[in-house]
Design a protein around this motif. Structure first.
Motif, PDB file in Angstrom:
ATOM      1  N   UNK A 171       0.831  -1.208   0.000  1.00 17.71           N
ATOM      2  CA  UNK A 171       0.000   0.000   0.000  1.00 17.71           C
ATOM      3  C   UNK A 171       0.865   1.258   0.000  1.00 17.71           C
ATOM      4  N   UNK A 177       8.755   2.097   6.071  1.00 19.14           N
ATOM      5  CA  UNK A 177      10.128   2.454   6.481  1.00 19.14           C
ATOM      6  C   UNK A 177      10.101   3.413   7.665  1.00 19.14           C
ATOM      7  N   UNK A 179       8.233   3.259  10.061  1.00 18.84           N
ATOM      8  CA  UNK A 179       8.001   2.460  11.264  1.00 18.84           C
ATOM      9  C   UNK A 179       9.295   1.785  11.724  1.00 18.84           C
TER      10      UNK A 179
ATOM     11  N   UNK B  48      13.107  13.100   8.683  1.00 12.82           N
ATOM     12  CA  UNK B  48      12.688  11.706   8.859  1.00 12.82           C
ATOM     13  C   UNK B  48      13.426  10.759   7.921  1.00 12.82           C
ATOM     14  N   UNK B  49      14.151  11.306   6.948  1.00 19.83           N
ATOM     15  CA  UNK B  49      14.922  10.448   6.057  1.00 19.83           C
ATOM     16  C   UNK B  49      14.180  10.031   4.800  1.00 19.83           C
ATOM     17  N   UNK B  50      13.007  10.618   4.560  1.00 21.43           N
ATOM     18  CA  UNK B  50      12.264  10.268   3.349  1.00 21.43           C
ATOM     19  C   UNK B  50      12.802  11.026   2.140  1.00 21.43           C
ATOM     20  N   UNK B  69      19.060   6.369   6.012  1.00 18.66           N
ATOM     21  CA  UNK B  69      17.778   5.816   5.581  1.00 18.66           C
ATOM     22  C   UNK B  69      16.690   6.016   6.642  1.00 18.66           C
ATOM     23  N   UNK B  70      15.449   6.171   6.165  1.00 19.01           N
ATOM     24  CA  UNK B  70      14.319   6.459   7.051  1.00 19.01           C
ATOM     25  C   UNK B  70      14.206   5.438   8.179  1.00 19.01           C
ATOM     26  N   UNK B  71      14.411   4.133   7.861  1.00 19.44           N
ATOM     27  CA  UNK B  71      14.217   3.116   8.891  1.00 19.44           C
ATOM     28  C   UNK B  71      15.223   3.265  10.032  1.00 19.44           C
ATOM     29  N   UNK B  74      14.159   6.222  12.182  1.00 21.43           N
ATOM     30  CA  UNK B  74      13.025   5.808  13.007  1.00 21.43           C
ATOM     31  C   UNK B  74      13.524   5.041  14.227  1.00 21.43           C
ATOM     32  N   UNK B  75      14.520   4.184  14.018  1.00 16.49           N
ATOM     33  CA  UNK B  75      15.044   3.386  15.127  1.00 16.49           C
ATOM     34  C   UNK B  75      15.820   4.226  16.133  1.00 16.49           C
ATOM     35  N   UNK B  80       7.499  10.098  12.449  1.00 12.94           N
ATOM     36  CA  UNK B  80       6.793  11.085  11.621  1.00 12.94           C
ATOM     37  C   UNK B  80       5.347  10.653  11.420  1.00 12.94           C
ATOM     38  N   UNK B  82       2.803  11.369   8.864  1.00  8.41           N
ATOM     39  CA  UNK B  82       2.886  12.040   7.571  1.00  8.41           C
ATOM     40  C   UNK B  82       1.644  12.833   7.216  1.00  8.41           C
ATOM     41  N   UNK B  86      -1.912   8.795   5.905  1.00  7.58           N
ATOM     42  CA  UNK B  86      -1.287   7.614   5.296  1.00  7.58           C
ATOM     43  C   UNK B  86      -1.283   6.396   6.215  1.00  7.58           C
ATOM     44  N   UNK B  88      -2.426   2.516   6.970  1.00  6.40           N
ATOM     45  CA  UNK B  88      -2.574   1.387   6.048  1.00  6.40           C
ATOM     46  C   UNK B  88      -4.054   1.006   5.997  1.00  6.40           C
ATOM     47  N   UNK B 100       3.514   0.017  13.913  1.00  8.43           N
ATOM     48  CA  UNK B 100       4.087   1.203  14.553  1.00  8.43           C
ATOM     49  C   UNK B 100       5.050   0.806  15.656  1.00  8.43           C
TER      50      UNK B 100
END
Lengths: 293, 234
Positions: A171, A177, A179, B48-50, B69-71, B74-75, B80, B82, B86, B88, B100
């Motif tokens: 989706x 990413x 998350x 956020x790295x996006x 990288x975004x991941x 996040x860690x 973020x 968004x 957004x 799911x 999450x």
């Protein structure tokens, strides 16, 4: 006779469904239509052949071949597709054609351009008689394996975090990413599953034909691609429905068409596909993608 | 906690963010306001790295995270929410929250955090097994915030939380932001509704055409002529 035809139809449908699912799962996540999917089947076939020639017992050779399919898919992603991450759909498509051609040539020159015979165990090619119906064992096993694989995938997608992340990624990958779930791991898992499914399909395909050749993956994967499009490209339930529908239609047409029309079977099937897409351009069960500007 | 210096973001030929500087202390709420296309979301995206910054540094507790990288970001404790929520849509509320909390190491941690979130957002408990796509806009915004909070972030980035919501729902969202602020969470808020943003924030940065136009305490900016004329309707 009719019972056998039905079983054959479902069995072929199952093989198409496995292949279409493999294509769909990768497409749903990175937008790649992997035309080198057929070469995963071929690689599995040669892994089985090689293991048997080295004297590995049949059940173990099957396991080796399946693992080989999964690992080959991951290697393909790592070497060819990861550097193309974020490229346009067309670039990805061309990359997959390049990988496909390269592997075909490698198989032709590295092994042999001619089909190699694989001897299946006798029990797989035998038949059982129930009352006055005689059924072949191969297609029945094929159906069982397809169904088990579908069930396994469903459980994985519903019950595990990685499976949930994969559904979410189809989706909106960017948010997955966010998350903290690594993109590389999600994509590698998608390829691994698509490879395992290609390997299972390859074994079922080989069991029916008892030989391996460098081009063996082309036709089934082309059919699987058609199945995935009928179902709705990128939709996993769509791939399964499309696969079974295509397989069943092919076998039933084979059975009912008069001999003079039989050569037109594929043309008739493809006309039906065009008809389906005219009525439902997004496929039977369209994939859900978040629309974003 | 967060310091952004000389940050630039470029899309093709267009410089969306141009040498932007600001800093955010632990426990503070900073509002990033400005007109459409001022570079607010691009700034958040870069943190956020996006979005990959074209230049500058983004320091999180002293460590430069620009371009990671975004991941990985996040860690490190940055979450973020968004723009446009957004969530799911085909996943249940439970599954959205579960993802999450994907950074949690233990099942006990996850369970505890899930319970906390359901206490904070009773509406999500009610719709726990419903698909995210079936929730209303306001409920989806709550879910998006809860999903971000699942990871126990140190820094929460909120991108346009009021966008497309009815007035009463906007009030509920901002009450929640107020509540999070009092719990000591560090928040960077991007918002087109300037008066709401300046109400909840302690400090604010006004962006115009990708650059910092004004910066200072929120209450002061709310009274400045420029902000009143440009964003608060006189």
């Amino acid at each position: 006779m009719i019972a056998q035809q039905i079983i054959n139809a479902i069995s072929l449908g199952g093989v198409y469904a496995l292949l279409a699912l493999g294509l769909a799962i990768v497409f749903s996540i990175i937008g790649l239509i992997n035309f080198a999917h057929g070469e995963l089947m071929t690689a599995t076939g040669y892994a089985l052949l090689g293991s048997l020639l080295m004297g590995v017992p049949f059940p173990l050779a099957v396991i080796v071949a399946i693992c080989c399919g999964g690992l080959a898919a991951m290697a393909m992603e790592r070497v060819a597709f990861r550097p193309m991450r974020g490229a346009s759909v067309t670039s990805l498509l061309l990359t997959s054609f390049a990988v496909s051609s390269l592997l075909k040539v490698l198989f032709q020159n590295g092994v042999s351009a001619r089909p190699q015979t694989i001897l299946m165990p006798d029990w797989m090619t035998s038949a059982v008689t129930i009352g006055d119906i005689t059924l072949r064992v191969g297609p029945a096993i094929s159906i069982a394996i397809s169904l088990l694989a579908l069930l396994g995938l469903e459980l994985f997608l519903r019950r595990t975090v990685m499976g949930t992340a994969m559904r979410a990624a189809s989706e909106d990958f960017a948010v997955v990413r966010l998350m903290g779930i690594p993109a590389n791991r999600v994509i590698a898992t998608a390829f691994f599953i698509s490879g395992i499914f290609a390997a299972l399909a390859a074994l079922l395909w080989i069991a029916n034909r008892a030989s391996v050749d460098p081009l063996m993956g082309f036709t089934p994967v082309l059919k699987a691609f058609i199945a995935a499009v009928i179902g709705g490209l990128g939709s996993l339930p769509g791939a399964v429905v499309g696969g079974f529908l295509l397989g069943v239609t092919e076998v039933l047409l084979q059975a009912v068409l008069p001999p003079e029309l039989a050569p037109y079977r594929d043309a008739i099937v493809l006309s039906a596909v065009i008809l389906v897409l005219l009525i439902r351009p997004q496929g039977l069960i369209p994939a859900r993608r978040v629309q974003r500007s | 906690m967060l310091s952004v210096s000389s940050l630039s973001v470029v899309y093709g030929e267009v410089e969306a963010v141009s040498r932007v500087d600001f800093a955010l202390e632990k426990g503070q709420v900073l509002a990033l306001v400005g007109a459409n296309g001022a570079g607010k979301s691009s700034t958040l995206g870069a943190i956020a790295g996006l979005v990959r910054p074209a230049g500058g540094a983004i320091r999180l507790d002293g460590r430069d995270i620009a371009g990671l990288p975004a991941e990985q970001i996040a860690r490190m404790g940055v979450a973020l929410v968004p723009e446009g929520r957004r969530i799911f849509q085909s996943l249940t509320v439970a599954e959205n929250l579960r993802l999450g909390g994907a950074v949690h190491q233990s099942a006990a941690d996850l369970k505890e955090r899930m319970a906390e979130m359901l206490d904070l957002f009773p509406i999500l408990r009610r719709y726990f097994q419903n698909k995210g796509g079936n929730l209303s806009g306001g409920e989806q915004q709550m879910l998006a915030i809860a999903r971000a909070l699942m990871s126990r972030p140190r820094l929460l980035l909120l991108d346009e939380p009021s966008l497309g919501l009815a007035p009463q729902v906007i009030d509920a969202v901002f009450d929640l932001i107020e509540q999070l602020k009092h719990s000591g969470l560090t928040i960077l808020l991007v918002e087109q509704n300037v008066s709401l943003a300046l109400d909840v924030a302690e400090h604010a940065v006004v962006l115009a055409n990708g650059a910092v136009a004004l910066t200072g305490p929120a209450a002061e900016l709310a009274n400045s002529d420029l902000v009143r004329q440009a964003y608060l309707g006189g």
